[in-house]
Design a protein around this motif. Structure first.
Motif, short mmCIF file in Angstrom:
data_model
loop_
_atom_site.label_atom_id
_atom_site.label_comp_id
_atom_site.label_asym_id
_atom_site.label_seq_id
_atom_site.Cartn_x
_atom_site.Cartn_y
_atom_site.Cartn_z
N GLU A 1 46.00 36.66 27.28
CA GLU A 1 44.70 36.17 26.82
C GLU A 1 43.58 36.69 27.71
O GLU A 1 42.53 37.11 27.22
CB GLU A 1 44.71 34.65 26.81
CG GLU A 1 43.48 34.02 26.20
CD GLU A 1 43.59 32.52 26.07
OE1 GLU A 1 42.69 31.92 25.45
OE2 GLU A 1 44.55 31.94 26.60
N SER A 2 43.81 36.69 29.02
CA SER A 2 42.79 37.15 29.95
C SER A 2 42.53 38.66 29.81
O SER A 2 41.39 39.11 29.81
CB SER A 2 43.22 36.84 31.38
OG SER A 2 42.27 37.29 32.31
N ARG B 1 54.27 30.59 29.13
CA ARG B 1 52.94 30.12 29.50
C ARG B 1 52.18 31.11 30.36
O ARG B 1 51.01 31.39 30.15
CB ARG B 1 53.07 28.78 30.24
CG ARG B 1 53.38 27.62 29.32
CD ARG B 1 53.71 26.37 30.10
NE ARG B 1 53.88 25.21 29.23
CZ ARG B 1 54.42 24.07 29.60
NH1 ARG B 1 54.86 23.94 30.85
NH2 ARG B 1 54.54 23.05 28.77
N SER C 1 45.52 24.41 36.83
CA SER C 1 46.18 25.28 35.86
C SER C 1 46.98 26.35 36.61
O SER C 1 46.40 27.20 37.27
CB SER C 1 45.15 25.95 34.96
OG SER C 1 45.73 27.00 34.22
N SER D 1 48.93 33.42 29.11
CA SER D 1 47.65 33.34 29.83
C SER D 1 47.21 34.71 30.32
O SER D 1 46.02 35.05 30.25
CB SER D 1 47.77 32.38 31.01
OG SER D 1 48.01 31.08 30.58
N ARG E 1 38.06 28.20 34.16
CA ARG E 1 39.12 28.52 33.17
C ARG E 1 39.01 29.95 32.66
O ARG E 1 39.31 30.23 31.51
CB ARG E 1 39.07 27.55 32.00
CG ARG E 1 39.06 26.11 32.40
CD ARG E 1 40.43 25.56 32.68
NE ARG E 1 40.35 24.30 33.38
CZ ARG E 1 41.20 23.89 34.29
NH1 ARG E 1 42.19 24.64 34.65
NH2 ARG E 1 41.06 22.73 34.88
N ARG F 1 45.79 24.71 28.32
CA ARG F 1 44.37 24.87 28.63
C ARG F 1 43.52 23.79 27.97
O ARG F 1 42.58 23.27 28.57
CB ARG F 1 43.92 26.26 28.18
CG ARG F 1 42.47 26.55 28.51
CD ARG F 1 42.13 27.99 28.24
NE ARG F 1 40.73 28.25 28.50
CZ ARG F 1 40.18 29.44 28.48
NH1 ARG F 1 40.93 30.49 28.23
NH2 ARG F 1 38.90 29.61 28.72
N SER G 1 48.56 28.97 35.54
CA SER G 1 48.28 30.33 35.09
C SER G 1 46.94 30.83 35.62
O SER G 1 46.80 31.98 36.05
CB SER G 1 48.29 30.40 33.56
OG SER G 1 47.41 29.44 33.02
N GLN G 2 45.91 29.95 35.64
CA GLN G 2 44.62 30.37 36.16
C GLN G 2 44.65 30.63 37.65
O GLN G 2 43.92 31.48 38.17
CB GLN G 2 43.56 29.29 35.85
CG GLN G 2 43.12 29.26 34.40
CD GLN G 2 42.54 30.57 33.91
OE1 GLN G 2 41.76 31.22 34.61
NE2 GLN G 2 42.94 30.99 32.73
#
Length: 463
Positions: free
Chosen positions: A17-18, A10, A349, A14, A375, A333, A351-352
Protein backbone atom coordinates in the motif's frame (compact mmCIF):
# COMPACT_ATOMS: atom_id res chain seq x y z
CA UNK A 1 10.96 1.09 -9.40
CA UNK A 2 9.93 -2.48 -10.22
CA UNK A 3 9.40 -4.16 -6.85
CA UNK A 4 8.36 -7.73 -6.00
CA UNK A 5 6.82 -8.39 -2.60
CA UNK A 6 6.61 -11.93 -1.25
CA UNK A 7 3.74 -12.40 1.18
CA UNK A 8 0.32 -10.74 1.23
CA UNK A 9 -0.10 -10.79 5.01
CA UNK A 10 -0.41 -7.72 7.20
CA UNK A 11 3.17 -6.53 6.71
CA UNK A 12 3.18 -7.35 2.98
CA UNK A 13 -0.12 -5.53 2.44
CA UNK A 14 1.08 -2.43 4.32
CA UNK A 15 4.35 -2.40 2.37
CA UNK A 16 2.46 -2.77 -0.92
CA UNK A 17 0.00 0.00 0.00
CA UNK A 18 2.82 2.40 0.88
CA UNK A 19 4.87 1.69 -2.26
CA UNK A 20 1.92 1.71 -4.69
CA UNK A 21 1.03 5.21 -3.51
CA UNK A 22 4.45 6.35 -4.76
CA UNK A 23 3.81 5.11 -8.30
CA UNK A 24 6.10 2.08 -8.17
CA UNK A 25 5.32 -1.03 -10.23
CA UNK A 26 4.40 -3.63 -7.60
CA UNK A 27 3.95 -7.39 -7.96
CA UNK A 28 2.86 -9.46 -4.95
CA UNK A 29 3.49 -13.21 -4.67
CA UNK A 30 1.38 -15.32 -2.32
CA UNK A 31 0.06 -18.87 -2.08
CA UNK A 32 -3.49 -17.68 -1.40
CA UNK A 33 -5.32 -16.59 -4.60
CA UNK A 34 -8.27 -15.14 -2.66
CA UNK A 35 -6.00 -12.85 -0.66
CA UNK A 36 -4.27 -11.70 -3.84
CA UNK A 37 -7.61 -10.93 -5.51
CA UNK A 38 -8.57 -8.73 -2.56
CA UNK A 39 -5.27 -6.85 -2.87
CA UNK A 40 -5.64 -6.44 -6.65
CA UNK A 41 -9.15 -5.02 -6.16
CA UNK A 42 -7.92 -2.60 -3.51
CA UNK A 43 -4.55 -1.49 -4.95
CA UNK A 44 -2.98 -0.90 -8.36
CA UNK A 45 -0.71 -3.96 -8.41
CA UNK A 46 -0.34 -7.41 -9.96
CA UNK A 47 -0.71 -10.67 -8.05
CA UNK A 48 1.12 -13.93 -8.81
CA UNK A 49 -0.02 -17.14 -7.12
CA UNK A 50 2.79 -19.46 -6.06
CA UNK A 51 5.74 -20.18 -3.80
CA UNK A 52 8.32 -17.39 -3.98
CA UNK A 53 11.29 -19.69 -3.42
CA UNK A 54 10.67 -21.30 -6.82
CA UNK A 55 12.55 -19.66 -9.72
CA UNK A 56 9.59 -20.21 -12.09
CA UNK A 57 7.30 -18.20 -9.81
CA UNK A 58 9.83 -15.37 -9.47
CA UNK A 59 10.24 -15.41 -13.25
CA UNK A 60 6.46 -15.05 -13.72
CA UNK A 61 6.54 -12.14 -11.27
CA UNK A 62 9.12 -10.33 -13.43
CA UNK A 63 12.26 -10.93 -11.38
CA UNK A 64 14.43 -10.45 -14.49
CA UNK A 65 13.55 -6.75 -14.55
CA UNK A 66 13.06 -6.22 -10.82
CA UNK A 67 14.97 -3.51 -8.94
CA UNK A 68 14.11 -4.98 -5.55
CA UNK A 69 12.62 -8.03 -3.85
CA UNK A 70 11.02 -7.62 -0.42
CA UNK A 71 10.43 -11.00 1.22
CA UNK A 72 7.96 -10.68 4.10
CA UNK A 73 6.36 -14.11 4.27
CA UNK A 74 5.56 -15.59 7.69
CA UNK A 75 8.58 -17.94 7.82
CA UNK A 76 12.19 -16.68 8.07
CA UNK A 77 13.50 -19.59 6.00
CA UNK A 78 11.15 -18.74 3.12
CA UNK A 79 12.34 -15.15 3.08
CA UNK A 80 16.02 -16.14 3.22
CA UNK A 81 15.75 -18.60 0.33
CA UNK A 82 13.69 -16.18 -1.78
CA UNK A 83 16.39 -13.50 -1.43
CA UNK A 84 19.08 -16.02 -2.37
CA UNK A 85 17.24 -17.18 -5.49
CA UNK A 86 16.35 -13.61 -6.53
CA UNK A 87 19.96 -12.49 -6.26
CA UNK A 88 21.77 -15.53 -7.65
CA UNK A 89 19.38 -16.53 -10.44
CA UNK A 90 17.95 -13.17 -11.51
CA UNK A 91 20.63 -10.70 -10.35
CA UNK A 92 18.12 -8.59 -8.44
CA UNK A 93 20.31 -5.77 -7.04
CA UNK A 94 18.51 -5.21 -3.71
CA UNK A 95 16.93 -7.89 -1.54
CA UNK A 96 15.16 -7.20 1.75
CA UNK A 97 14.08 -9.95 4.15
CA UNK A 98 11.68 -9.79 7.05
CA UNK A 99 13.35 -11.92 9.75
CA UNK A 100 11.82 -12.57 13.16
CA UNK A 101 14.86 -14.37 14.58
CA UNK A 102 17.30 -12.11 16.40
CA UNK A 103 20.20 -14.35 15.34
CA UNK A 104 20.27 -12.93 11.79
CA UNK A 105 21.94 -9.51 11.92
CA UNK A 106 22.31 -7.20 8.96
CA UNK A 107 25.93 -7.15 7.79
CA UNK A 108 26.76 -10.65 9.02
CA UNK A 109 28.67 -12.89 6.63
CA UNK A 110 25.76 -15.34 6.71
CA UNK A 111 23.58 -12.72 4.98
CA UNK A 112 26.28 -11.54 2.55
CA UNK A 113 26.37 -12.38 -1.17
CA UNK A 114 28.25 -15.57 -0.38
CA UNK A 115 25.51 -16.46 2.11
CA UNK A 116 21.78 -15.76 1.74
CA UNK A 117 22.30 -12.54 -0.29
CA UNK A 118 20.16 -10.32 1.95
CA UNK A 119 20.90 -6.62 1.45
CA UNK A 120 18.79 -5.41 4.38
CA UNK A 121 16.89 -6.97 7.29
CA UNK A 122 13.46 -5.90 8.51
CA UNK A 123 12.19 -7.07 11.90
CA UNK A 124 8.77 -5.56 12.72
CA UNK A 125 8.88 -6.93 16.26
CA UNK A 126 12.22 -5.23 16.96
CA UNK A 127 11.02 -2.00 15.32
CA UNK A 128 7.88 -1.97 17.49
CA UNK A 129 9.90 -2.70 20.64
CA UNK A 130 12.31 0.15 19.87
CA UNK A 131 9.36 2.46 19.18
CA UNK A 132 7.67 1.59 22.50
CA UNK A 133 10.95 2.01 24.42
CA UNK A 134 11.17 5.58 23.13
CA UNK A 135 7.62 6.28 24.31
CA UNK A 136 8.44 4.85 27.73
CA UNK A 137 11.53 7.09 27.91
CA UNK A 138 9.42 10.14 26.92
CA UNK A 139 5.94 9.33 28.29
CA UNK A 140 4.38 12.68 27.37
CA UNK A 141 5.09 12.14 23.65
CA UNK A 142 2.86 10.53 21.03
CA UNK A 143 5.81 9.72 18.78
CA UNK A 144 9.59 10.05 19.09
CA UNK A 145 11.80 9.79 15.99
CA UNK A 146 15.58 10.10 15.87
CA UNK A 147 17.79 11.54 13.12
CA UNK A 148 21.52 11.88 12.43
CA UNK A 149 22.52 8.92 14.62
CA UNK A 150 20.37 10.21 17.47
CA UNK A 151 21.64 13.81 17.54
CA UNK A 152 18.24 15.34 16.66
CA UNK A 153 14.73 14.15 17.49
CA UNK A 154 11.26 14.88 16.18
CA UNK A 155 8.53 14.52 18.80
CA UNK A 156 4.77 14.63 18.43
CA UNK A 157 2.82 15.91 21.44
CA UNK A 158 -0.83 16.61 22.24
CA UNK A 159 -1.54 20.15 23.46
CA UNK A 160 -3.51 19.63 26.68
CA UNK A 161 -5.58 22.04 28.78
CA UNK A 162 -3.33 23.76 31.28
CA UNK A 163 -0.19 23.11 29.24
CA UNK A 164 2.26 25.80 28.17
CA UNK A 165 1.24 25.58 24.50
CA UNK A 166 -2.52 26.09 24.70
CA UNK A 167 -3.72 29.61 23.99
CA UNK A 168 -0.32 30.83 22.80
CA UNK A 169 1.08 31.37 19.34
CA UNK A 170 4.09 29.34 18.20
CA UNK A 171 6.18 32.53 18.29
CA UNK A 172 5.13 33.32 21.87
CA UNK A 173 5.99 29.82 23.03
CA UNK A 174 9.49 30.02 21.50
CA UNK A 175 10.09 33.40 23.15
CA UNK A 176 9.07 32.07 26.58
CA UNK A 177 11.40 29.07 26.40
CA UNK A 178 14.56 30.43 24.80
CA UNK A 179 16.70 27.84 26.66
CA UNK A 180 15.11 25.10 24.52
CA UNK A 181 15.88 25.99 20.92
CA UNK A 182 13.27 24.12 18.89
CA UNK A 183 11.28 24.24 15.69
CA UNK A 184 7.56 23.50 15.33
CA UNK A 185 7.48 21.80 11.94
CA UNK A 186 3.82 20.75 11.78
CA UNK A 187 0.50 21.26 13.51
CA UNK A 188 -2.64 19.12 13.09
CA UNK A 189 -6.12 20.07 14.31
CA UNK A 190 -8.90 17.48 14.03
CA UNK A 191 -6.74 15.52 11.54
CA UNK A 192 -6.29 18.59 9.31
CA UNK A 193 -2.87 20.17 8.84
CA UNK A 194 -2.72 23.78 9.95
CA UNK A 195 -0.15 26.35 8.84
CA UNK A 196 2.69 26.32 11.41
CA UNK A 197 3.76 29.99 11.39
CA UNK A 198 4.92 32.12 14.37
CA UNK A 199 1.43 33.68 14.51
CA UNK A 200 -0.45 30.36 14.60
CA UNK A 201 -2.31 29.97 17.91
CA UNK A 202 -2.33 26.47 19.44
CA UNK A 203 -5.58 25.05 20.81
CA UNK A 204 -6.26 22.19 23.22
CA UNK A 205 -6.23 18.87 21.38
CA UNK A 206 -3.84 20.01 18.64
CA UNK A 207 -1.13 17.55 17.62
CA UNK A 208 2.21 19.38 17.45
CA UNK A 209 5.44 18.11 15.85
CA UNK A 210 8.58 19.67 17.34
CA UNK A 211 12.22 19.13 16.29
CA UNK A 212 15.09 19.78 18.69
CA UNK A 213 18.49 18.58 19.82
CA UNK A 214 17.96 15.13 21.41
CA UNK A 215 19.80 16.31 24.54
CA UNK A 216 17.11 19.00 24.95
CA UNK A 217 14.04 16.85 24.25
CA UNK A 218 13.28 16.26 27.92
CA UNK A 219 13.43 20.01 28.55
CA UNK A 220 11.11 20.62 25.60
CA UNK A 221 8.57 18.08 26.86
CA UNK A 222 8.64 19.43 30.42
CA UNK A 223 8.14 22.95 29.03
CA UNK A 224 5.12 21.83 27.01
CA UNK A 225 3.47 19.67 29.68
CA UNK A 226 4.88 21.18 32.91
CA UNK A 227 5.75 17.68 34.09
CA UNK A 228 8.56 15.19 33.71
CA UNK A 229 7.45 12.13 35.67
CA UNK A 230 9.42 9.04 34.61
CA UNK A 231 7.70 5.71 33.96
CA UNK A 232 8.44 3.34 36.85
CA UNK A 233 5.59 0.81 36.87
CA UNK A 234 4.55 -0.99 33.68
CA UNK A 235 1.94 -3.67 33.02
CA UNK A 236 2.15 -5.65 29.75
CA UNK A 237 -0.78 -7.74 28.50
CA UNK A 238 0.55 -10.35 26.06
CA UNK A 239 3.76 -12.34 26.31
CA UNK A 240 4.35 -12.91 22.61
CA UNK A 241 7.44 -11.85 20.67
CA UNK A 242 6.91 -8.12 21.21
CA UNK A 243 5.91 -8.52 24.87
CA UNK A 244 8.96 -10.65 25.64
CA UNK A 245 11.37 -8.35 23.75
CA UNK A 246 10.00 -5.32 25.58
CA UNK A 247 10.10 -6.99 29.01
CA UNK A 248 13.74 -7.98 28.44
CA UNK A 249 14.63 -4.41 27.46
CA UNK A 250 13.03 -3.03 30.65
CA UNK A 251 15.03 -5.20 33.07
CA UNK A 252 16.51 -2.94 35.74
CA UNK A 253 14.63 0.11 34.44
CA UNK A 254 10.98 -0.45 35.43
CA UNK A 255 8.88 -2.60 37.71
CA UNK A 256 7.10 -4.91 35.23
CA UNK A 257 4.05 -7.15 35.49
CA UNK A 258 3.42 -9.40 32.46
CA UNK A 259 0.02 -11.01 31.80
CA UNK A 260 -0.18 -14.03 29.48
CA UNK A 261 -3.19 -16.25 28.85
CA UNK A 262 -1.37 -19.45 27.85
CA UNK A 263 0.09 -21.53 30.72
CA UNK A 264 2.97 -23.05 28.69
CA UNK A 265 3.94 -19.63 27.39
CA UNK A 266 3.96 -18.34 30.97
CA UNK A 267 6.40 -21.08 31.93
CA UNK A 268 8.63 -20.16 28.98
CA UNK A 269 8.48 -16.45 29.89
CA UNK A 270 9.44 -17.25 33.49
CA UNK A 271 12.50 -19.13 32.20
CA UNK A 272 13.55 -16.18 30.02
CA UNK A 273 13.01 -13.27 32.41
CA UNK A 274 14.51 -12.48 35.83
CA UNK A 275 12.58 -13.46 38.96
CA UNK A 276 12.05 -9.79 39.75
CA UNK A 277 9.47 -9.66 36.94
CA UNK A 278 6.04 -10.95 37.87
CA UNK A 279 4.55 -13.34 35.26
CA UNK A 280 0.80 -13.84 35.68
CA UNK A 281 -1.41 -16.31 33.83
CA UNK A 282 -4.58 -14.48 32.91
CA UNK A 283 -6.53 -12.35 30.44
CA UNK A 284 -5.64 -8.68 30.02
CA UNK A 285 -9.36 -7.94 29.63
CA UNK A 286 -10.24 -9.57 32.98
CA UNK A 287 -11.43 -6.67 35.13
CA UNK A 288 -11.06 -8.56 38.41
CA UNK A 289 -7.46 -9.54 37.58
CA UNK A 290 -6.52 -5.99 36.60
CA UNK A 291 -7.99 -4.57 39.79
CA UNK A 292 -6.33 -7.28 41.89
CA UNK A 293 -2.95 -6.40 40.32
CA UNK A 294 -3.50 -2.66 40.93
CA UNK A 295 -3.60 -1.56 37.31
CA UNK A 296 -4.68 1.88 38.54
CA UNK A 297 -1.23 2.39 40.05
CA UNK A 298 0.56 1.69 36.76
CA UNK A 299 2.32 4.53 34.96
CA UNK A 300 1.81 2.69 31.69
CA UNK A 301 -0.34 -0.20 30.45
CA UNK A 302 0.57 -1.90 27.16
CA UNK A 303 -1.77 -4.29 25.33
CA UNK A 304 0.54 -6.31 23.05
CA UNK A 305 -1.31 -9.54 22.16
CA UNK A 306 -1.80 -10.68 18.55
CA UNK A 307 -5.54 -9.88 18.68
CA UNK A 308 -6.60 -6.30 17.87
CA UNK A 309 -9.98 -6.54 19.61
CA UNK A 310 -8.44 -7.96 22.80
CA UNK A 311 -5.85 -5.18 22.83
CA UNK A 312 -8.47 -2.47 22.36
CA UNK A 313 -10.72 -3.86 25.09
CA UNK A 314 -7.95 -4.42 27.65
CA UNK A 315 -6.40 -0.98 27.04
CA UNK A 316 -9.76 0.79 27.38
CA UNK A 317 -10.50 -1.18 30.54
CA UNK A 318 -7.09 -0.36 32.03
CA UNK A 319 -7.66 3.34 31.34
CA UNK A 320 -11.10 3.23 33.01
CA UNK A 321 -9.50 1.55 36.04
CA UNK A 322 -7.00 4.38 36.43
CA UNK A 323 -3.83 3.44 34.50
CA UNK A 324 -1.72 6.50 33.64
CA UNK A 325 -1.00 6.03 29.92
CA UNK A 326 -2.36 3.16 27.82
CA UNK A 327 -1.10 1.87 24.49
CA UNK A 328 -2.53 -0.85 22.25
CA UNK A 329 -0.89 -2.80 19.44
CA UNK A 330 -3.39 -2.57 16.55
CA UNK A 331 -2.72 -4.13 13.15
CA UNK A 332 -5.83 -2.97 11.30
CA UNK A 333 -5.36 0.58 10.10
CA UNK A 334 -9.07 1.46 10.38
CA UNK A 335 -9.10 0.40 14.04
CA UNK A 336 -5.89 2.31 14.80
CA UNK A 337 -7.23 5.52 13.23
CA UNK A 338 -10.44 5.30 15.28
CA UNK A 339 -8.72 4.57 18.60
CA UNK A 340 -5.74 6.94 18.58
CA UNK A 341 -6.19 9.92 20.88
CA UNK A 342 -9.44 8.75 22.47
CA UNK A 343 -9.56 6.49 25.53
CA UNK A 344 -6.43 4.82 24.15
CA UNK A 345 -3.54 7.28 24.28
CA UNK A 346 -1.45 5.67 21.54
CA UNK A 347 -2.38 3.06 18.93
CA UNK A 348 0.78 1.29 17.78
CA UNK A 349 0.84 -0.04 14.21
CA UNK A 350 3.53 -2.73 13.64
CA UNK A 351 3.52 -2.21 9.89
CA UNK A 352 3.91 1.57 10.16
CA UNK A 353 6.79 1.14 12.60
CA UNK A 354 8.75 -0.74 9.95
CA UNK A 355 7.70 1.23 6.84
CA UNK A 356 10.17 4.04 7.53
CA UNK A 357 13.11 1.63 7.64
CA UNK A 358 12.00 0.18 4.32
CA UNK A 359 11.52 3.58 2.67
CA UNK A 360 15.09 4.56 3.55
CA UNK A 361 16.30 1.84 1.16
CA UNK A 362 13.92 2.92 -1.61
CA UNK A 363 14.39 6.67 -1.64
CA UNK A 364 16.61 8.17 -4.35
CA UNK A 365 19.40 10.61 -3.56
CA UNK A 366 21.57 10.54 -0.44
CA UNK A 367 18.92 9.56 2.11
CA UNK A 368 19.96 8.80 5.71
CA UNK A 369 16.55 8.17 7.29
CA UNK A 370 12.83 8.20 6.55
CA UNK A 371 10.04 8.06 9.13
CA UNK A 372 6.36 7.57 8.38
CA UNK A 373 4.06 10.08 10.10
CA UNK A 374 0.31 10.05 10.66
CA UNK A 375 -0.28 6.51 9.36
CA UNK A 376 1.87 7.10 6.27
CA UNK A 377 0.16 10.29 5.06
CA UNK A 378 3.26 12.42 5.77
CA UNK A 379 6.99 11.84 6.14
CA UNK A 380 9.98 13.07 8.08
CA UNK A 381 12.97 12.86 5.76
CA UNK A 382 16.70 13.13 6.47
CA UNK A 383 18.97 13.74 3.51
CA UNK A 384 22.67 14.57 3.24
CA UNK A 385 23.75 17.57 1.16
CA UNK A 386 26.53 16.60 -1.25
CA UNK A 387 28.57 18.35 -3.92
CA UNK A 388 29.26 22.07 -4.18
CA UNK A 389 27.51 25.23 -5.33
CA UNK A 390 27.82 24.16 -8.99
CA UNK A 391 26.63 20.55 -8.69
CA UNK A 392 24.11 20.74 -5.81
CA UNK A 393 20.71 22.41 -5.45
CA UNK A 394 21.44 22.82 -1.71
CA UNK A 395 25.15 23.37 -0.95
CA UNK A 396 26.26 27.00 -0.86
CA UNK A 397 22.71 28.34 -0.62
CA UNK A 398 20.92 30.07 2.23
CA UNK A 399 17.70 28.55 3.62
CA UNK A 400 15.64 31.39 2.15
CA UNK A 401 17.03 30.60 -1.34
CA UNK A 402 15.98 26.94 -1.38
CA UNK A 403 13.10 26.01 -3.68
CA UNK A 404 11.19 23.54 -1.53
CA UNK A 405 7.96 21.86 -2.67
CA UNK A 406 4.82 23.56 -1.38
CA UNK A 407 4.21 22.78 2.30
CA UNK A 408 7.61 21.12 2.82
CA UNK A 409 9.53 22.57 5.76
CA UNK A 410 13.05 22.20 7.12
CA UNK A 411 12.96 21.19 10.77
CA UNK A 412 16.68 21.33 11.50
CA UNK A 413 20.21 20.75 10.24
CA UNK A 414 22.86 18.58 11.88
CA UNK A 415 26.39 19.72 11.02
CA UNK A 416 29.56 17.77 11.80
CA UNK A 417 30.16 14.17 12.90
CA UNK A 418 29.96 12.37 16.22
CA UNK A 419 30.49 14.36 19.41
CA UNK A 420 31.53 17.43 17.44
CA UNK A 421 28.20 17.66 15.62
CA UNK A 422 25.68 20.40 16.37
CA UNK A 423 21.96 20.82 15.75
CA UNK A 424 21.17 24.08 13.95
CA UNK A 425 17.75 25.67 13.61
CA UNK A 426 16.89 26.67 10.01
CA UNK A 427 17.07 30.47 10.25
CA UNK A 428 16.52 32.20 6.89
CA UNK A 429 20.17 33.24 6.45
CA UNK A 430 21.76 29.87 7.42
CA UNK A 431 24.12 28.66 4.67
CA UNK A 432 23.96 24.96 3.72
CA UNK A 433 27.35 23.22 3.71
CA UNK A 434 28.46 19.93 2.13
CA UNK A 435 27.85 17.06 4.52
CA UNK A 436 24.97 18.74 6.35
CA UNK A 437 22.16 16.40 7.42
CA UNK A 438 18.94 18.21 6.53
CA UNK A 439 15.72 17.10 8.25
CA UNK A 440 12.51 17.95 6.43
CA UNK A 441 8.80 17.54 7.08
CA UNK A 442 6.92 16.45 3.95
CA UNK A 443 3.14 16.88 4.40
CA UNK A 444 2.13 14.76 1.42
CA UNK A 445 3.88 11.71 -0.02
CA UNK A 446 3.21 12.96 -3.55
CA UNK A 447 5.95 15.56 -2.90
CA UNK A 448 8.64 12.98 -2.07
CA UNK A 449 10.05 12.74 -5.60
CA UNK A 450 10.56 16.52 -5.74
CA UNK A 451 12.39 16.43 -2.38
CA UNK A 452 14.60 13.54 -3.54
CA UNK A 453 15.70 15.60 -6.56
CA UNK A 454 17.04 18.29 -4.22
CA UNK A 455 19.55 15.80 -2.80
CA UNK A 456 20.71 14.45 -6.17
CA UNK A 457 23.92 16.01 -7.45
CA UNK A 458 24.66 16.63 -11.13
CA UNK A 459 26.84 14.26 -13.18
CA UNK A 460 29.91 16.43 -12.75
CA UNK A 461 30.13 15.56 -9.04
CA UNK A 462 32.24 12.47 -8.18
CA UNK A 463 32.96 13.02 -4.47
Amino acid sequence: MNIIILGAGRVGESVAESLVSEQNDITVIDMDPARLRLLEDKLDLRGVVGNGIQPSVLRDAGAKDADMVIACAAADETNLVTCKVAHDVFNVPTTIARLRSSEFIEGDELLSQTGFSVSHVLCPEESVTRYIRQLISYPEALQVLEFADGRASLIAVRANHGGALVGHTIGEFRERYTRCEMRVVALYRLDTEMEATPSTRILAGDEVFVLADTDKIRDVLSAIHNTDKPVQRVMIAGGGRVGLRLARSLVGQCEVKLLERDKKRCEYLASQLPSSMLILQGDGADEDLLEEENVGEMDMFLALTSDDEDNIMSAMLAKRLGAGRVMALINRRAYADMMQGGTIDIAISPSQAVIGELLTHIRRGDVAAVHSLRRGAAEAFEGIARGDAKTSKLVGRRIEELKLPRGTRIGGIVRGEGRNSEVLMPHHDLLIEAGDHIILFIPNKRLVREVEKLFQVSATFFG
